[in-house]
Design a protein around this motif. Sequence first.
Motif, short mmCIF file in Angstrom:
data_model
loop_
_atom_site.label_atom_id
_atom_site.label_comp_id
_atom_site.label_asym_id
_atom_site.label_seq_id
_atom_site.Cartn_x
_atom_site.Cartn_y
_atom_site.Cartn_z
N LYS A 176 40.88 42.61 54.50
CA LYS A 176 40.49 42.43 52.50
C LYS A 176 38.69 41.95 53.00
CE LYS A 176 43.42 40.58 50.53
NZ LYS A 176 44.04 41.35 48.09
N ALA A 177 38.34 41.57 54.29
CA ALA A 177 36.82 41.17 54.67
C ALA A 177 36.18 42.69 54.69
CB ALA A 177 36.44 40.82 55.95
N ALA A 178 37.26 43.75 55.40
CA ALA A 178 37.22 45.87 55.29
C ALA A 178 36.92 46.02 54.39
CB ALA A 178 37.92 45.94 56.39
N GLN A 179 37.65 45.87 53.25
CA GLN A 179 38.21 46.45 52.15
C GLN A 179 36.87 46.27 50.60
OE1 GLN A 179 41.61 45.49 51.32
NE2 GLN A 179 43.31 47.79 52.55
N GLU A 180 36.24 44.62 50.86
CA GLU A 180 35.15 43.93 50.50
C GLU A 180 34.21 44.20 50.68
OE1 GLU A 180 35.32 40.25 48.97
OE2 GLU A 180 37.08 40.35 48.07
N ALA A 181 33.85 44.51 51.85
CA ALA A 181 32.60 45.26 52.56
C ALA A 181 32.41 46.73 51.81
CB ALA A 181 32.54 44.97 54.13
N LEU A 269 14.03 54.27 46.08
CA LEU A 269 15.99 54.13 46.23
C LEU A 269 15.92 55.56 47.23
CD1 LEU A 269 15.42 54.47 42.25
CD2 LEU A 269 16.29 52.16 43.51
N ASP A 270 15.54 55.99 47.18
CA ASP A 270 15.94 57.35 48.62
C ASP A 270 16.36 56.68 49.52
OD1 ASP A 270 16.05 59.43 45.96
OD2 ASP A 270 14.05 60.22 46.94
N ALA A 271 15.34 56.29 50.21
CA ALA A 271 15.80 56.02 51.37
C ALA A 271 16.95 54.08 51.31
CB ALA A 271 14.38 54.57 51.92
N LYS A 272 17.29 54.18 50.60
CA LYS A 272 18.67 52.84 50.46
C LYS A 272 19.47 53.96 50.31
CE LYS A 272 15.29 49.00 48.42
NZ LYS A 272 15.21 48.45 47.24
N ILE A 273 19.29 54.49 49.65
CA ILE A 273 20.99 55.48 49.68
C ILE A 273 21.04 55.73 50.68
CG2 ILE A 273 21.13 57.81 47.66
CD1 ILE A 273 19.86 57.10 45.38
N LYS A 274 20.16 56.43 51.21
CA LYS A 274 20.20 57.64 52.69
C LYS A 274 21.66 56.45 53.49
CE LYS A 274 18.24 60.02 56.33
NZ LYS A 274 16.82 60.78 56.75
N ASP A 275 20.18 55.50 53.78
CA ASP A 275 20.90 54.18 54.13
C ASP A 275 22.56 53.57 54.40
OD1 ASP A 275 20.69 51.58 56.21
OD2 ASP A 275 21.14 50.09 55.01
N ILE A 276 22.88 54.28 52.82
CA ILE A 276 24.17 53.05 51.94
C ILE A 276 25.08 54.73 52.66
CG2 ILE A 276 25.35 52.46 50.48
CD1 ILE A 276 23.10 50.99 49.46
N GLN A 277 24.63 55.76 52.29
CA GLN A 277 25.74 56.81 52.68
C GLN A 277 25.65 56.70 53.84
OE1 GLN A 277 23.45 59.70 50.93
NE2 GLN A 277 24.33 59.67 48.98
N THR A 278 24.79 56.05 55.19
CA THR A 278 25.58 56.03 56.11
C THR A 278 26.30 54.93 56.94
OG1 THR A 278 22.80 56.81 56.85
CG2 THR A 278 24.10 55.74 58.97
N GLN A 279 26.32 53.90 56.13
CA GLN A 279 27.22 53.37 56.43
C GLN A 279 28.60 52.77 55.86
OE1 GLN A 279 25.47 48.65 55.41
NE2 GLN A 279 23.51 50.49 54.72
N ILE A 280 28.42 53.16 54.69
CA ILE A 280 29.83 54.14 54.21
C ILE A 280 30.68 54.60 55.50
CG2 ILE A 280 31.03 54.99 52.63
CD1 ILE A 280 28.80 54.56 50.55
N GLU A 284 34.31 52.50 56.14
CA GLU A 284 35.74 53.09 56.54
C GLU A 284 36.51 53.09 57.41
OE1 GLU A 284 34.50 56.87 54.15
OE2 GLU A 284 35.01 56.32 52.21
N GLN A 285 35.54 53.44 57.94
CA GLN A 285 36.41 53.25 59.86
C GLN A 285 37.18 51.88 59.97
OE1 GLN A 285 37.86 56.45 61.36
NE2 GLN A 285 37.92 55.19 63.31
N GLU A 286 36.21 50.47 59.59
CA GLU A 286 36.64 49.75 60.29
C GLU A 286 37.99 49.21 59.11
OE1 GLU A 286 32.82 46.98 59.32
OE2 GLU A 286 32.09 47.59 61.36
N ALA A 287 38.04 49.65 57.91
CA ALA A 287 39.16 49.30 57.36
C ALA A 287 40.09 49.53 57.93
CB ALA A 287 38.05 49.68 55.75
N LYS A 288 40.00 51.06 57.74
CA LYS A 288 41.30 51.52 58.46
C LYS A 288 41.88 51.44 59.80
CE LYS A 288 39.92 56.37 56.82
NZ LYS A 288 39.91 57.64 57.29
#
Length: 332
Positions: A176-181, A269-280, A284-288
Amino acid sequence: MPALRTRENAQKNQPPLRGLLCFFVGLLLLGHPSLLKADTLTLKSGDVLEGQILSETDTQIEIRVSLYHGTIFSTRQVDKADVQSIVRETPEQKQEKAAYASLVKYTLNPNQELTKDQYEAGIAAFEKFQAKFTNSAATAEINQRLMDWKAEAGNVASGKVKFASTWMTPDEKKVKAAQEALQSLKSQLADLQVQRAQLAATIATTQAKLTAAQPAPAPSSAGERRDLAGRLTAGITAPQQGEASAGPSSEVTAYQQQISQEQGTLTSLDAKIKDIQTQIPQREQEAKLAIASKAGASSNAPPKDAHPMPPPPPAPEPTPPWYMRVWNYFHK
């Protein structure tokens, strides 16, 4: 243009959940009828003031009155000549008031279980209040809170954990925690992308306004006019060209500053978008991995409806030798 706030920044600026819970519970405690209606003034006009007497002189009484079920408080000065009767708070009521207020720190967290010692301390505090103040107006409330604490302590003792106001196994909580994150990151990314698109459109609009506000360049002459009309025209247009080239207007400067600010926000905004795109991908791997771990734990556990195997039948007794069989035959 003011910088756009993201959901992530808004969450960082929020106070901790437990602090908010304690704050609201404290307000509820202050608004409890058994605490606010300690002193009662009955006026000769027929009005009744219920609250707490703050001070008293020979001629006046200052009382803190609760209105609208304890949500609004008002301090009033009342002349004693207007008072018909006074019912004051007893020492027992003062003790109950203090004991009740001390229970504000025992508040359950809807998203996190407590420790065994914390549950024991809370249960002991509620039981002590019940034993000492048997006729309290808060008895029903204390009973309910005590039941909630005991129920949570039982869930923790059985190995369950709490997440999003739900009790589950530790493996389920990891999933649940991984999916919500992961979902939170995707939601933040969508919000930021919408903000970026809106900001890009705003920059384009401001750029168009800037272009329209800038003066048109003066046309270049193919050759010098030698006639009198040409010399007169040159004398008139020269000062105008000089005035136009003296410097940009205030409107142009304002548009340039606005574009500069908006482009700075766009870069952020571009920097934040890039950071989140790196974290996703990491989330996803943690959820799997959490789902795989939960599936592995479930497959290793015995099925709940499995029946135990019956014990094997006893081994047959060995056949005695022939001479023992003959002896047994003649001595029956």
